[in-house]
Each structure stands twice: as structure tokens, then as C-alpha cells.
Design an enzyme around this catalytic site. Sequence first.
Site, short mmCIF file in Angstrom:
data_model
loop_
_atom_site.label_atom_id
_atom_site.label_comp_id
_atom_site.label_asym_id
_atom_site.label_seq_id
_atom_site.Cartn_x
_atom_site.Cartn_y
_atom_site.Cartn_z
N LYS A 13 16.79 93.91 53.69
CA LYS A 13 18.21 94.29 53.70
C LYS A 13 18.50 95.30 52.60
O LYS A 13 19.12 96.34 52.84
CB LYS A 13 19.11 93.04 53.52
CG LYS A 13 18.88 91.96 54.56
CD LYS A 13 19.78 90.78 54.36
CE LYS A 13 19.55 89.98 53.09
NZ LYS A 13 18.22 89.34 53.00
N ARG A 88 26.96 84.44 54.44
CA ARG A 88 25.75 83.62 54.54
C ARG A 88 26.03 82.25 55.10
O ARG A 88 25.10 81.46 55.24
CB ARG A 88 25.17 83.44 53.12
CG ARG A 88 24.06 84.40 52.79
CD ARG A 88 23.78 84.18 51.34
NE ARG A 88 22.40 84.28 51.03
CZ ARG A 88 21.88 85.38 50.47
NH1 ARG A 88 22.63 86.44 50.25
NH2 ARG A 88 20.61 85.40 50.15
N ARG A 127 7.36 91.60 45.35
CA ARG A 127 8.48 92.48 45.00
C ARG A 127 8.60 92.64 43.49
O ARG A 127 8.44 91.68 42.73
CB ARG A 127 9.80 91.91 45.54
CG ARG A 127 11.00 92.74 45.08
CD ARG A 127 12.25 92.43 45.83
NE ARG A 127 12.64 91.04 45.79
CZ ARG A 127 13.65 90.54 46.49
NH1 ARG A 127 14.36 91.33 47.27
NH2 ARG A 127 13.95 89.26 46.41
N ARG A 160 11.79 89.05 39.99
CA ARG A 160 13.00 88.22 39.99
C ARG A 160 12.64 86.75 39.81
O ARG A 160 11.64 86.28 40.34
CB ARG A 160 13.75 88.40 41.33
CG ARG A 160 14.85 89.41 41.26
CD ARG A 160 15.42 89.76 42.61
NE ARG A 160 15.86 88.63 43.42
CZ ARG A 160 16.49 88.76 44.59
NH1 ARG A 160 16.77 89.97 45.06
NH2 ARG A 160 16.87 87.71 45.28
N ARG A 171 14.57 79.04 49.53
CA ARG A 171 15.53 80.03 50.05
C ARG A 171 15.39 80.18 51.56
O ARG A 171 16.39 80.34 52.27
CB ARG A 171 15.33 81.38 49.35
CG ARG A 171 15.78 81.37 47.89
CD ARG A 171 15.17 82.51 47.10
NE ARG A 171 15.53 83.81 47.57
CZ ARG A 171 14.84 84.93 47.30
NH1 ARG A 171 13.76 84.88 46.54
NH2 ARG A 171 15.25 86.09 47.76
#
Length: 214
Positions: A13, A88, A127, A160, A171
Site C-alpha cells: 500500500k 481497517r 523491509r 520497524r 498483524r
Amino acid sequence: MRLILLGPPGAGKGTQATRLVDKCGIPQISTGEILRAAVREGTPLGKSAKDFMDAGKLVPDSVVIGIIEERVKAADCAPGFMLDGFPRTVPQADALKDVLAKMGLKIDHVVSIEVPNEELVIRLTGRRMCKGCGAGYHVKFDPPKSAGVCDKCGGALFQRDDDKEETIRARLKVYEDQTAPLIAYYRQAGLLRPIEGMGGMGDIFGRIVGVLNG
Ligand code: AP5
């Protein structure tokens, strides 16, 4: 144009939103980024959100709805906006509809990026983000020219806190339970634009632009 980018953690996203900002000239509104900035700055919002985020859970609806209600009224959103990470939950989607209706506005498209879970884990564990400008990288799929250093601003790259495998799995479960129902919600509203999220970042961008122009 007012867009929602929907998809599980790691679907791309943020990656696609960055490209769409340049293409469409409308701002990206990322609730995740707004909340992470609040955590970094140690604001009351950040202090209340941190434990939820570190556990991979959603921050309470009332908190994020308040953030979005204020943000979409800002002057730079007049030509449109792109929501990344909001809504969400069904209550968030209902609240968004009400807020926009009061402004005489509505969502035009909900771009739903579809990626299998095992690929999501690979994308998220690899990431890296820039401390300076927030640019995103992937150690294998989108590496910086020099390891650990941002190509754009020279800032240091970091992982992160919620990109550890255990938190990623939490998640993904939260996504299945609380966010995936929005796919049916927006399909029923005639707004859902499903996008195959596997393949090169440029290819996926082309698919999204094709759907928005179609
Ligand atoms: P948030 O920041 O919104 O995280 P998320 O939805 O989990 O999404 P991500 O940012 O992890 O993934 P992305 O889809 O943007 O993927 P990206 O483009 O980076 O939310 C974080 C937390 O904040 C939540 O857990 C919650 O606590 C809280 N929160 C936020 N919004 C909330 C809300 N509305 N309500 C309640 N709580 C909220 O890509 C991932 C990686 O893959 C990158 O390394 C990228 O380089 C790579 N990649 C991208 N595309 C490709 C590709 N095609 N091929 C290979 N690699 C790719």
C-alpha cells in the site's frame, strides 16, 4: 479523486501510494505514519497508541477516526486524497462514509491489493525504512545502493518494531479478523477494485493506474 488503498500488512500500500502521489497529485494519508510520528514525538496520542502498535493490534477506532476526520478537512485534501491503512474496521468505514457525506463527498475507488500470506512475511521481514525521510526499501526486492543508507537523503535505515516475524503473524491475524470484512463491504457498495499484488512494483502500479483510468 478520493481513494482507499486496502490490503494486508506488506501488500504494498505504502509503496504504491508513493507512486500514486506523483501520478495523481493528491496527498497520501497513512494512519500508520501519523501514529508512528506521534510515538517518535512522545505526544499523548503516541503514548496511547504505542502498546497497541508494538503488539500488532489495532489502535481504538475512536482515536483513528478522530485523526482522519480532522485530516480530510485540511486544505490540501480539496482535490482529493488517498487513504493508506484506513479504514481497517467496519465501524471505521461507516464513520468515514458519514464524515464525507457531511462534506458532500464520497469515496470513488477502493483498490484492494491481494498478496498471499507467505509473501507478506518475506516482504515485511525484509523491509527497511529511512530515519530521515521515511522512504521504504526491501533488503532483497528494493535494496538501497549502499547497504543501510537511504539513496534519497543519506539517512540511516532501520527495521520497524512491528516487522518482527511474531508481530507480523499477529498483524496478519488482526487483518483477517477485523479488516478483511471490508472487502465484502466495499464490493457491495460497488467500489471494490481488486488488484493482483504479486509481481514487480512497476507492474502493479500499471495495473492500479489501468483500473483507475478504466
Ligand atoms: P500501517 O503502517 O498501516 O501498517 P500495515 O497496514 O500493517 O501496512 P504496512 O505499512 O506494514 O505495509 P504496506 O502494505 O504499506 O507495504 P509496503 O508498501 O511498505 O499500520 C501499523 C500499525 O498502526 C497497525 O498495526 C496499527 O497498530 C496502527 N494503525 C494504523 N492504521 C490504523 C487504523 N486505521 N486503525 C487502527 N490502528 C491502525 O511494502 C512492504 C515491503 O514489501 C517493503 O519492503 C517494499 O519494498 C516491499 N514490496 C512492496 N511491493 C513489492 C513487490 N511488488 N514485490 C516485492 N516487494 C515489494
